[in-house]
Design a protein around this motif. Structure first.
Motif, PDB file in Angstrom:
ATOM      1  N   ARG A 205       0.809  -1.353   0.030  1.00 19.45           N
ATOM      2  CA  ARG A 205       0.113  -0.146  -0.149  1.00 19.45           C
ATOM      3  C   ARG A 205       0.704   1.268   0.182  1.00 19.45           C
ATOM      4  NH1 ARG A 205      -4.773  -1.762   4.302  1.00 19.45           N
ATOM      5  NH2 ARG A 205      -5.754  -3.207   2.793  1.00 19.45           N
ATOM      6  N   SER A 206       2.054   1.143   0.400  1.00 24.67           N
ATOM      7  CA  SER A 206       2.884   2.331   0.586  1.00 24.67           C
ATOM      8  C   SER A 206       3.434   2.672  -0.760  1.00 24.67           C
ATOM      9  CB  SER A 206       4.308   2.018   1.508  1.00 24.67           C
ATOM     10  OG  SER A 206       3.861   2.004   2.908  1.00 24.67           O
ATOM     11  N   ARG A 207       3.417   1.747  -1.578  1.00 25.88           N
ATOM     12  CA  ARG A 207       3.909   1.747  -3.201  1.00 25.88           C
ATOM     13  C   ARG A 207       2.527   2.557  -3.968  1.00 25.88           C
ATOM     14  NH1 ARG A 207       6.314  -3.404  -2.525  1.00 25.88           N
ATOM     15  NH2 ARG A 207       4.512  -4.257  -3.449  1.00 25.88           N
ATOM     16  N   ALA A 208       1.477   2.363  -3.410  1.00 28.09           N
ATOM     17  CA  ALA A 208       0.310   2.649  -4.232  1.00 28.09           C
ATOM     18  C   ALA A 208      -0.146   4.028  -3.418  1.00 28.09           C
ATOM     19  CB  ALA A 208      -0.797   1.652  -4.054  1.00 28.09           C
ATOM     20  N   GLY A 209       0.179   4.230  -2.061  1.00 33.07           N
ATOM     21  CA  GLY A 209      -0.673   5.361  -1.528  1.00 33.07           C
ATOM     22  C   GLY A 209       0.219   6.171  -0.495  1.00 33.07           C
ATOM     23  N   GLY A 210       1.463   5.976  -0.553  1.00 26.91           N
ATOM     24  CA  GLY A 210       2.291   6.775   0.110  1.00 26.91           C
ATOM     25  C   GLY A 210       2.153   6.597   1.739  1.00 26.91           C
ATOM     26  N   GLN A 211       2.664   7.484   2.870  1.00 30.29           N
ATOM     27  CA  GLN A 211       2.528   7.247   4.147  1.00 30.29           C
ATOM     28  C   GLN A 211       1.052   7.016   4.583  1.00 30.29           C
ATOM     29  OE1 GLN A 211       5.194   7.043   6.107  1.00 30.29           O
ATOM     30  NE2 GLN A 211       6.097   7.127   4.152  1.00 30.29           N
ATOM     31  N   ARG A 212       0.000   7.272   3.894  1.00 25.87           N
ATOM     32  CA  ARG A 212      -1.107   7.196   4.628  1.00 25.87           C
ATOM     33  C   ARG A 212      -1.586   5.651   4.781  1.00 25.87           C
ATOM     34  NH1 ARG A 212      -6.202   9.980   1.880  1.00 25.87           N
ATOM     35  NH2 ARG A 212      -7.076   9.149   3.891  1.00 25.87           N
ATOM     36  N   ALA A 213      -1.062   4.444   4.139  1.00 27.46           N
ATOM     37  CA  ALA A 213      -0.975   3.117   4.294  1.00 27.46           C
ATOM     38  C   ALA A 213      -0.572   2.997   5.556  1.00 27.46           C
ATOM     39  CB  ALA A 213      -0.371   2.719   3.239  1.00 27.46           C
ATOM     40  N   ARG A 214       0.438   3.547   6.243  1.00 27.42           N
ATOM     41  CA  ARG A 214       0.937   3.267   7.518  1.00 27.42           C
ATOM     42  C   ARG A 214       0.236   3.586   8.607  1.00 27.42           C
ATOM     43  NH1 ARG A 214       6.399   1.513   7.272  1.00 27.42           N
ATOM     44  NH2 ARG A 214       7.400   1.574   5.065  1.00 27.42           N
ATOM     45  N   GLU A 215      -0.815   4.393   8.465  1.00 24.52           N
ATOM     46  CA  GLU A 215      -1.686   4.828   9.717  1.00 24.52           C
ATOM     47  C   GLU A 215      -2.109   3.767  10.543  1.00 24.52           C
ATOM     48  OE1 GLU A 215      -4.718   7.468   7.947  1.00 24.52           O
ATOM     49  OE2 GLU A 215      -3.157   8.885   7.454  1.00 24.52           O
ATOM     50  N   ARG A 216      -2.650   2.607   9.910  1.00 25.28           N
ATOM     51  CA  ARG A 216      -3.134   1.423  10.656  1.00 25.28           C
ATOM     52  C   ARG A 216      -1.790   0.660  11.027  1.00 25.28           C
ATOM     53  NH1 ARG A 216      -6.396  -3.735   8.192  1.00 25.28           N
ATOM     54  NH2 ARG A 216      -6.428  -4.707  10.360  1.00 25.28           N
ATOM     55  N   GLY A 217      -1.365   0.829  12.215  1.00 30.05           N
ATOM     56  CA  GLY A 217      -0.095   0.282  12.312  1.00 30.05           C
ATOM     57  C   GLY A 217      -0.089  -0.585  13.585  1.00 30.05           C
ATOM     58  N   LEU A 218       1.199  -0.636  14.041  1.00 26.05           N
ATOM     59  CA  LEU A 218       1.448  -1.650  15.195  1.00 26.05           C
ATOM     60  C   LEU A 218       0.786  -1.237  16.464  1.00 26.05           C
ATOM     61  CD1 LEU A 218       3.345  -4.120  16.132  1.00 26.05           C
ATOM     62  CD2 LEU A 218       4.849  -2.415  17.122  1.00 26.05           C
ATOM     63  N   ASN A 219      -0.199  -2.317  17.000  1.00 27.07           N
ATOM     64  CA  ASN A 219      -1.031  -1.955  18.278  1.00 27.07           C
ATOM     65  C   ASN A 219      -0.077  -2.701  19.476  1.00 27.07           C
ATOM     66  OD1 ASN A 219      -3.056  -2.374  20.355  1.00 27.07           O
ATOM     67  ND2 ASN A 219      -4.190  -0.868  18.900  1.00 27.07           N
ATOM     68  N   GLU A 220       0.217  -2.131  20.483  1.00 29.65           N
ATOM     69  CA  GLU A 220       0.622  -2.690  21.678  1.00 29.65           C
ATOM     70  C   GLU A 220      -0.118  -3.220  22.798  1.00 29.65           C
ATOM     71  OE1 GLU A 220       3.771   0.118  22.860  1.00 29.65           O
ATOM     72  OE2 GLU A 220       4.495   0.207  20.673  1.00 29.65           O
ATOM     73  N   ASN A 221      -1.521  -3.231  22.457  1.00 33.75           N
ATOM     74  CA  ASN A 221      -2.157  -3.263  23.697  1.00 33.75           C
ATOM     75  C   ASN A 221      -2.147  -4.505  24.222  1.00 33.75           C
ATOM     76  OD1 ASN A 221      -3.094  -0.628  23.540  1.00 33.75           O
ATOM     77  ND2 ASN A 221      -5.197  -0.918  22.779  1.00 33.75           N
ATOM     78  N   TYR A 222      -2.316  -5.625  23.482  1.00 31.05           N
ATOM     79  CA  TYR A 222      -2.300  -7.013  24.085  1.00 31.05           C
ATOM     80  C   TYR A 222      -1.099  -7.581  24.421  1.00 31.05           C
ATOM     81  CZ  TYR A 222      -2.584 -11.945  24.372  1.00 31.05           C
ATOM     82  OH  TYR A 222      -2.685 -13.167  24.750  1.00 31.05           O
ATOM     83  N   ALA A 223       0.012  -7.122  23.697  1.00 36.02           N
ATOM     84  CA  ALA A 223       1.811  -7.310  23.933  1.00 36.02           C
ATOM     85  C   ALA A 223       1.732  -6.725  25.495  1.00 36.02           C
ATOM     86  CB  ALA A 223       2.426  -7.006  22.935  1.00 36.02           C
ATOM     87  N   ARG A 224       1.358  -5.774  25.611  1.00 36.44           N
ATOM     88  CA  ARG A 224       1.643  -5.138  27.059  1.00 36.44           C
ATOM     89  C   ARG A 224       0.759  -5.789  28.080  1.00 36.44           C
ATOM     90  NH1 ARG A 224       0.272  -0.660  25.651  1.00 36.44           N
ATOM     91  NH2 ARG A 224       2.395   0.455  25.514  1.00 36.44           N
ATOM     92  N   GLU A 225      -0.546  -6.178  27.830  1.00 34.23           N
ATOM     93  CA  GLU A 225      -1.301  -6.774  28.938  1.00 34.23           C
ATOM     94  C   GLU A 225      -0.962  -8.382  29.036  1.00 34.23           C
ATOM     95  OE1 GLU A 225      -2.043  -4.570  30.231  1.00 34.23           O
ATOM     96  OE2 GLU A 225      -3.324  -3.144  29.183  1.00 34.23           O
ATOM     97  N   LEU A 226      -0.323  -9.035  27.802  1.00 34.93           N
ATOM     98  CA  LEU A 226      -0.011 -10.272  27.946  1.00 34.93           C
ATOM     99  C   LEU A 226       1.363 -10.502  29.042  1.00 34.93           C
ATOM    100  CD1 LEU A 226       0.083 -13.070  27.151  1.00 34.93           C
ATOM    101  CD2 LEU A 226       1.640 -12.790  25.061  1.00 34.93           C
ATOM    102  N   LEU A 227       2.037  -9.405  28.766  1.00 33.39           N
ATOM    103  CA  LEU A 227       3.269  -9.303  30.034  1.00 33.39           C
ATOM    104  C   LEU A 227       2.726  -8.974  31.155  1.00 33.39           C
ATOM    105  CD1 LEU A 227       5.735  -7.832  27.365  1.00 33.39           C
ATOM    106  CD2 LEU A 227       5.915  -9.928  28.392  1.00 33.39           C
ATOM    107  N   GLU A 228       2.199  -8.057  31.364  1.00 33.43           N
ATOM    108  CA  GLU A 228       2.014  -7.258  32.751  1.00 33.43           C
ATOM    109  C   GLU A 228       0.855  -7.721  33.436  1.00 33.43           C
ATOM    110  OE1 GLU A 228       0.226  -3.178  34.315  1.00 33.43           O
ATOM    111  OE2 GLU A 228       1.312  -2.851  32.674  1.00 33.43           O
ATOM    112  N   LEU A 229      -0.158  -8.365  32.935  1.00 35.36           N
ATOM    113  CA  LEU A 229      -1.541  -8.965  33.587  1.00 35.36           C
ATOM    114  C   LEU A 229      -1.552 -10.444  33.399  1.00 35.36           C
ATOM    115  CD1 LEU A 229      -3.974  -6.058  32.569  1.00 35.36           C
ATOM    116  CD2 LEU A 229      -2.583  -6.481  34.372  1.00 35.36           C
ATOM    117  N   HIS A 230      -1.259 -10.929  32.363  1.00 38.58           N
ATOM    118  CA  HIS A 230      -1.526 -12.334  32.078  1.00 38.58           C
ATOM    119  C   HIS A 230      -0.368 -13.299  32.443  1.00 38.58           C
ATOM    120  CE1 HIS A 230      -4.557 -11.121  28.679  1.00 38.58           C
ATOM    121  NE2 HIS A 230      -4.870 -10.674  29.625  1.00 38.58           N
TER     122      HIS A 230
END
Length: 492
Positions: A205-230
């Motif tokens: 998508r970057s090749r087709a649409g530039g930087q806007r393709a990166r707006e839906r990026g890495l989400n750390e929520n689950y990784a954080r809770e897997l370490l901290e809470l689970h």
């Protein structure tokens, strides 16, 4: 502590005020029978006369650990029905069909209520209450919350039934892996939408649409809770970089099915590894290197579940839940050692818990959470269903099922539930609940024999409650309310 003798029926209201005043104060150390500890501390509340009939409390608990996972009291809602309704909702949402969405929200609410009623009815009718408490503990530990949205609300019952219940006497790593892959968790902590910054889809998508393709990026929520809470716990020794690397490993762990994960997949809703979303390359978490691909996520999840910090964190949490807000170190040590020796075999950990001397020490007590109190009340009166108004009751008690305010789940410390407003609210609800409970306990007439309610709790020899329950000049509803609002019934 003694709440004061009740000598005249007219004193019933003042007695209630007095016991509410003392609810937040732990009772003095006194002999508490092993049957009461088994039924209340380990279980979900005693039935009248049950403590008198329980001759081998430890053996009774150990029997509940054996065999298959505990089953629900009622037939669960069909998986296809829930998934079909959710699929239709998402389609209506994309079409912005507001009228259809309103109807579907009402239908979704009925599904959620039916799922919750099944879980709570199981708790109040089960003959394996320790096993059901074990289910509730792990469901809260690896919680999803209906407050996250309609998807989580509709899937919460299926999540407990499919990810938690089958694994409660298996290995912890299998439960965590089932949780991580379940659509409810993938949606709740946003891993379904986590995209690697250098994943194939972003590059394309970057090749087709530039930087806007990166707006839906890495989400750390689950990784954080897997370490901290689970798994490891907040003191587990991980860093922010570990969270980022773990989140990268788990990119591509998403949801399959039309209307869910997108694409052309026409299979039923469930877990899928979407390689197009996955961050390529090796990653390092807690000093260990992991290659790319789905198997890296499986490996790191199992490694975290087996980590020594996880054993310590969860041993302390279990001892805190079953023994005391400040459990003795030797009890935590014993649970930790068994956890590490068996790689988190939950059946063996439960067996060790039952054999701990501290777990049977009457000097340790746990304050009942609102859900515990409500379930114990219904068990005490022999109810065979939870009743239609349970959502309002639990909401008023600030403890709705499967709706914690954060991924941390609901706490179970006395300071979290024993504030004055909550305690007075509990006492007032005891009055209204007693209208139905009193009938279940023997009828609403003045001659109803509700004296056996006193056997459901550990009482001081001079406690006035047995006399109150036998005083037929006091309306039966008032007597039942006094039993459930009194100090002894607040503790397990």
């Amino acid at each position: 502590p003694q709440a004061g003798a009740l000598t005249r029926p007219a004193e019933a209201p003042s007695y209630l005020q007095n016991v509410v005043h003392h609810l937040a104060r732990p009772p003095e150390t006194r002999p508490v029978s092993a049957p009461h500890i088994a039924l209340n501390r380990f279980g979900l509340g005693a039935r009248p006369g049950e403590a008198l009939r329980l001759s081998d409390p430890r053996g009774w608990l150990l029997e509940q650990i054996e065999g298959s996972a505990p089953v629900l009291a009622l037939e669960p809602i069909e998986r296809d029905e829930t998934h079909g309704l959710l699929r239709t909702f998402l389609q209506a949402q994309r079409a912005q069909d507001q009228e259809r969405l309103r109807a579907l929200r009402q239908q979704a609410g009925r599904v959620n209520q039916a799922e919750r009623a099944n879980s709570l009815t199981t708790r109040i009718t089960t003959d394996r209450p320790f096993a059901e408490r074990w289910v509730a503990f792990w469901s809260n530990h690896l919680c999803v919350s209906a407050l996250g949205g309609i998807r989580e609300a509709m899937l919460a019952g299926a999540y407990e039934r499919e990810a938690i219940r089958p694994h409660v006497f298996g290995r912890f790593e299998d439960m965590v892996l089932a949780s991580a892959r379940h659509p409810a968790m993938l949606y709740y902590l946003d891993n379904a939408v986590s995209v690697g910054p250098d994943s194939p889809i972003v590059r394309r998508r970057s090749r087709a649409g530039g930087q806007r393709a990166r707006e839906r990026g890495l989400n750390e929520n689950y990784a954080r809770e897997l370490l901290e809470l689970h798994t490891l716990g907040v003191k587990g020794g991980y860093t922010q970089q570990d969270i980022i690397e773990l989140a990268r490993i788990l990119t591509g762990w998403s949801v399959r099915g039309p209307g869910f994960g997108g694409g052309r997949d026409t299979g039923p809703m469930g877990f899928q590894f979407a390689a197009m979303l996955h961050q390529p390359g090796t990653k390092t978490v807690l000093g260990r290197r992991y290659d790319e691909g789905e198997n890296a996520g499986v490996r790191v999840t199992r490694d975290l579940a087996r980590h020594p910090a996880t054993a310590r964190f969860l041993a302390d949490k279990l001892a805190t839940h079953f023994i005391d807000d400040a459990p003795p170190a030797e009890a935590v040590d014993a649970l930790e050692h068994q956890w590490r020796d068996t790689d988190g075999d939950l059946r063996e950990v439960a067996r060790t818990l039952v054999q701990l001397d501290a777990a049977w020490d009457p000097s340790y007590r746990k304050f009942r959470t609102p859900q515990d109190w409500f379930v114990a009340l219904l068990r005490a009166v022999g109810a065979d269903e939870v009743g239609p108004n349970f959502p309002q009751i639990l909401q008023q008690l600030r403890h709705p099922l499967w709706a914690p305010p954060s991924p941390r789940g609901f706490g179970d410390l006395r300071r979290e539930w024993a504030d004055s407003d909550a305690l007075m609210n509990r006492a007032e609800l005891a009055r209204s609940i007693a209208r139905r409970a009193g009938r279940s306990a023997g009828g609403a007439g003045p001659s109803a024999d509700i004296r056996p309610l006193a056997t459901t709790m550990a009482l001081d020899p001079g406690d006035p409650l047995p006399g109150v329950l036998s005083d037929t000049t006091i309306p039966v509803d008032e007597r039942v309310a006094l039993a459930f609002a009194g100090p002894a019934f607040q503790w397990r």
